[in-house]
Design a protein around this motif. Structure first.
Motif, PDB file in Angstrom:
ATOM      1  N   GLU A  62       4.359  -1.037  -9.048  1.00  0.00           N
ATOM      2  CA  GLU A  62       5.787  -0.888  -9.299  1.00  0.00           C
ATOM      3  C   GLU A  62       6.053  -0.089 -10.573  1.00  0.00           C
ATOM      4  OE1 GLU A  62       7.195  -4.974  -6.974  1.00  0.00           O
ATOM      5  OE2 GLU A  62       7.097  -4.944  -9.170  1.00  0.00           O
ATOM      6  N   TRP A  65       5.332   3.506  -9.791  1.00  0.00           N
ATOM      7  CA  TRP A  65       6.377   4.047  -8.919  1.00  0.00           C
ATOM      8  C   TRP A  65       7.613   4.407  -9.737  1.00  0.00           C
ATOM      9  CZ3 TRP A  65       4.612   4.380  -3.877  1.00  0.00           C
ATOM     10  CH2 TRP A  65       5.487   4.984  -2.956  1.00  0.00           C
ATOM     11  N   SER A  74      11.500  -0.725  -9.154  1.00  0.00           N
ATOM     12  CA  SER A  74      10.797  -0.554  -7.888  1.00  0.00           C
ATOM     13  C   SER A  74      10.271  -1.911  -7.452  1.00  0.00           C
ATOM     14  CB  SER A  74       9.644   0.437  -8.023  1.00  0.00           C
ATOM     15  OG  SER A  74      10.118   1.741  -8.325  1.00  0.00           O
ATOM     16  N   ALA A  76       7.848  -3.633  -4.567  1.00  0.00           N
ATOM     17  CA  ALA A  76       6.868  -3.416  -3.505  1.00  0.00           C
ATOM     18  C   ALA A  76       6.969  -4.523  -2.464  1.00  0.00           C
ATOM     19  CB  ALA A  76       5.457  -3.372  -4.094  1.00  0.00           C
ATOM     20  N   CYS A  83      11.561  -3.379   3.437  1.00  0.00           N
ATOM     21  CA  CYS A  83      12.402  -2.806   2.376  1.00  0.00           C
ATOM     22  C   CYS A  83      13.818  -2.551   2.882  1.00  0.00           C
ATOM     23  CB  CYS A  83      11.789  -1.509   1.859  1.00  0.00           C
ATOM     24  SG  CYS A  83      10.255  -1.711   0.923  1.00  0.00           S
ATOM     25  N   VAL A 215       7.951   0.395  -0.594  1.00  0.00           N
ATOM     26  CA  VAL A 215       8.529   0.215  -1.924  1.00  0.00           C
ATOM     27  C   VAL A 215      10.016   0.526  -1.838  1.00  0.00           C
ATOM     28  CG1 VAL A 215       8.508   0.916  -4.345  1.00  0.00           C
ATOM     29  CG2 VAL A 215       6.364   0.873  -3.052  1.00  0.00           C
TER      30      VAL A 215
END
Length: 413
Positions: A62, A65, A74, A76, A83, A215
């Motif tokens: 995260e 990202w 972010s 995950a 998501c 994500v």
């Protein structure tokens, strides 16, 4: 090489058995062994505290990202579908609401709407790009519209400025399905970071992958909290995070440490892998200037990462149906197909339980999406592990079939 078409008995352009697309390297293997040696394959607790956020590899993914996509939050999860589900829930979608989704995209974009008790409303797409048409989105929005899902299809971002302006005017949230365009830019901004929540895929078919994973990104700390609550049994933690009065609930949408360990290093490869794919796509485009077959349309001020290479195919100009042309190219040794996609509204959950119509699907209320499906050839052949010479062979296979299209037409008469 024989000039006779392989479909008609000639020698194919290639007899290669194309290698499996595999970007897993020593870094991913070492990272996974680190997790296995630790014995901690997942480290979530469904109680408030640091371990509510997952184990060290999940949190590292995260953080990386956030850096890669220039976002503050972010989250995950175990898939991009999860998501999308979490994103709509975080945006307050529930029974009685409507969510607009484009007709072209993955079925998950509509399924997660129904899973929340809301109703998917479908909007048309522009035929050349296959992307959501903002003008039709405006027509489909109503007083019950709570959110819109935007799909960045095939590797190219949708027209986000128009969509976000409409969302601000009408008061709905925008969720980006960016499974197919990670790393693509829209007017200098990464696709998946412009709407209220952006969703990325790490499925095994994608440019970067960890088998299954996803994500979700957002600039909004409140939405980020709601995403995390929905990921990890939020009903057990709502009081600690000040949301008990809203009676939120959550599911188990958590990513394992093993998957996160792979994804961390895959993320580091994304720019190079995209650059290689773009190089091959541009080479293919330059090699094919054929009447009746047009390469993917690039929209202004965007980049395209070519997860799918999508031609516009005009059967009347070529003189051969798209299915037959694609079959002839496959006989030459290359995975080219006709009629990309399907109308989401024609899937059984949304069409009254009927079997879907045979390809190419069409609907008079969605002329752009219908045209995009009808007038298309597509391939997922362009992947970074192949050589430029392989791309040249694909181009030659398409040219060969086009040269002999009259013989192909006669064979089907």
């Amino acid at each position: 090489m024989s000039e006779q078409l392989a479909l008609l008995g000639g020698e194919p352009v290639s007899r290669e058995s194309w290698p499996f697309y595999n970007t897993i390297g020593p870094e991913e293997k070492a990272e996974v062994m680190d997790v296995l040696d630790s014995g901690v394959l997942s480290d979530y607790h469904a109680t408030p505290g640091p371990r509510f956020l997952g184990g060290p590899k999940v949190r590292l993914l995260e953080e990386r990202w956030n850096e890669a996509f220039d976002v503050p939050h972010s989250v995950a999860m175990n898939s991009a579908t999860s998501c999308l589900h979490a994103a709509l829930h975080a945006c307050g979608v529930g029974p009685g609401d409507e969510v607009v989704a484009p007709q072209l995209g993955m079925s998950a974009a509509a399924a997660v709407v129904a899973a929340l008790g809301a109703r998917p409303v479908f909007a048309d797409c522009r035929p050349r790009t296959m992307l959501l048409d903002p003008a039709d989105l405006a027509r489909r929005c109503g007083p019950k519209t709570k959110a819109c899902i935007v799909v960045h299809l095939a590797g190219q971002p949708a027209p986000m400025d128009e969509i976000m302006a409409l969302a601000a005017e009408r008061g709905f949230k925008v969720v980006e399905d960016n499974a197919q365009a990670p790393g693509a830019l829209y007017r200098g901004r990464p696709a998946g970071t412009i709407g209220h929540v952006g969703c990325f895929s790490l499925n095994c078919h994608k440019i970067i992958q960890c088998g299954e994973g996803g994500v979700a990104c957002t600039h909004d700390p409140d939405l980020a909290l709601r995403l995390r609550l929905f990921r990890n049994h939020g009903e057990k933690c709502a009081t600690a995070y000040g949301l008990a009065a809203e009676a939120p609930y959550g599911l188990n949408l958590r990513l394992t440490e093993l998957s996160a360990a792979v994804a961390v290093h895959q993320l580091g490869r994304l720019k190079d892998l995209n650059a290689r794919t773009v190089l091959m796509a541009e080479r293919l485009t330059a090699a094919l200037d054929l009447p009746g077959i047009r390469p993917p349309e690039r929209t202004p001020d965007t980049t395209h990462v070519y997860y799918i290479y999508h031609w516009e195919y005009l059967a009347e100009a070529v003189g051969v149906p798209a299915e037959l042309f694609a079959r002839a190219v496959r006989a030459e040794g290359f995975p080219v197909h006709a009629h990309y996609g399907y109308l989401l509204s024609d899937l059984p959950p949304f069409n009254g339980g009927r079997a879907p119509a045979p390809a190419p699907q069409s609907h008079p209320d969605y002329p752009g999406a219908s045209q995009a499906i009808r007038d298309s050839l597509w391939t997922m052949f362009l992947r970074p592990h192949l050589s430029l010479e392989d791309v040249d062979l694909l181009a030659e296979a398409v040219r060969k079939v086009h040269r002999h299209r009259e013989a192909l037409r006669r064979s089907a008469a």
